[in-house]
Design an enzyme around this catalytic site. Structure first.
Site, PDB file in Angstrom:
ATOM      1  N   LYS A  25       0.987  -1.154  -0.081  1.00  0.00           N
ATOM      2  CA  LYS A  25       0.052   0.031  -0.143  1.00  0.00           C
ATOM      3  C   LYS A  25       0.940   1.224  -0.105  1.00  0.00           C
ATOM      4  CE  LYS A  25      -2.402   1.225   3.928  1.00  0.00           C
ATOM      5  NZ  LYS A  25      -1.881   2.850   4.087  1.00  0.00           N
TER       6      LYS A  25
ATOM      7  N   ASP B  18      -6.565   1.211   0.909  1.00  0.00           N
ATOM      8  CA  ASP B  18      -6.698   1.424   2.130  1.00  0.00           C
ATOM      9  C   ASP B  18      -8.092   1.191   2.784  1.00  0.00           C
ATOM     10  OD1 ASP B  18      -8.141   3.751   1.452  1.00  0.00           O
ATOM     11  OD2 ASP B  18      -7.157   5.084   2.688  1.00  0.00           O
TER      12      ASP B  18
END
Length: 243
Positions: free
Chosen positions: A133, A151
């Site tokens: 991420k 997220d």
């Protein structure tokens, strides 16, 4: 007699055409989407995103305001040391471990990448405290690559709307990669995060203000509180009984 279980199928994701319509609307609302993390160069962006795990962007920005004034390169961060870094980031979660990672990733950038932040996901995830991420955020924001970092906001919006349902972030990322039209791939990450942060919030989505409400597959849409407010109770007291 053995019983057979019904197969549970994942909801179908949007078509590319429908996804394009959704992103077109979000793009009109926010023509120039950007991360809300403060940074001054790719290196400080790596640090800021690594610090943002289990912390808010606002909290990270407060912690890094003075830190980045005195340590905006790997060399300066190493000179500050783990204790020095820790003093600046004590207000955010997991600060001890994050201070270790910041110092360690700074050392690795100097030792293995000649002091420059790497520009591939494979190299970025080698850095301590940097996962997929974080790497995707850096590639998108610092280097203009059309990556999507899933997220909690993007995961929620993608599943709730039906845009790209998935049981985990990897499935959602894969789905978004398939349905997002090329013109929207660079901004998709930011549009979905901001939409999840300010409109499609976790507990009570603000469906009555949502520009993509007509495309959304979420069944339990939140009504406008002003139109569903209960009438005020009479201040005149109970009615007299009939005689």
């Amino acid at each position: 007699m053995a019983t057979t279980r019904k197969k549970t199928t994942r909801p179908r994701r949007f078509s590319k055409e429908k996804a394009g319509e959704l992103f077109e609307i979000l793009a009109q609302e926010r023509p120039d989407p950007k991360t809300e993390l403060d940074f001054v160069n790719p290196y400080t962006l790596v640090v800021a995103v690594a610090l943002s795990a289990q912390a808010t962007d606002v909290g990270v920005n407060k912690a890094t305001k003075k830190l980045f004034q005195i340590a905006d390169t790997p060399e300066k961060m190493l000179a500050l040391g783990e204790e020095g870094v820790a003093e600046h980031i004590k207000t955010i979660g997991l600060w001890r471990n994050k201070a270790k990672n910041v110092v360690a990733l700074s050392q690795m950038i100097l030792d293995e990448f000649d002091g420059e932040v790497p520009q591939t996901r494979e190299d970025l995830v080698k850095l301590p405290g940097v996962g997929r991420k974080t790497a995707n955020v850096v590639l998108n924001e610092a280097f203009g690559q059309p990556t999507i970092a899933v997220d909690t906001h993007i995961f929620r919006v993608s599943n709730r709307t039906g845009l790209a349902p998935g049981k985990n972030p990897d499935q959602v990322e894969e789905g978004l990669e398939k349905v997002t039209p090329e013109p929207y791939r660079k901004g998709a990450h930011h549009w979905l995060i901001l939409h999840g942060r300010y409109v499609c919030v976790a507990r009570k989505p603000k469906c009555w203000t949502c520009a993509i409400e007509h495309l959304c597959k979420f069944k339990d849409k939140t009504p406008d509180p002003e139109t569903t407010a209960k009438p005020a109770k009479s201040s005149l007291g109970p009615k007299a009984p009939k005689t």
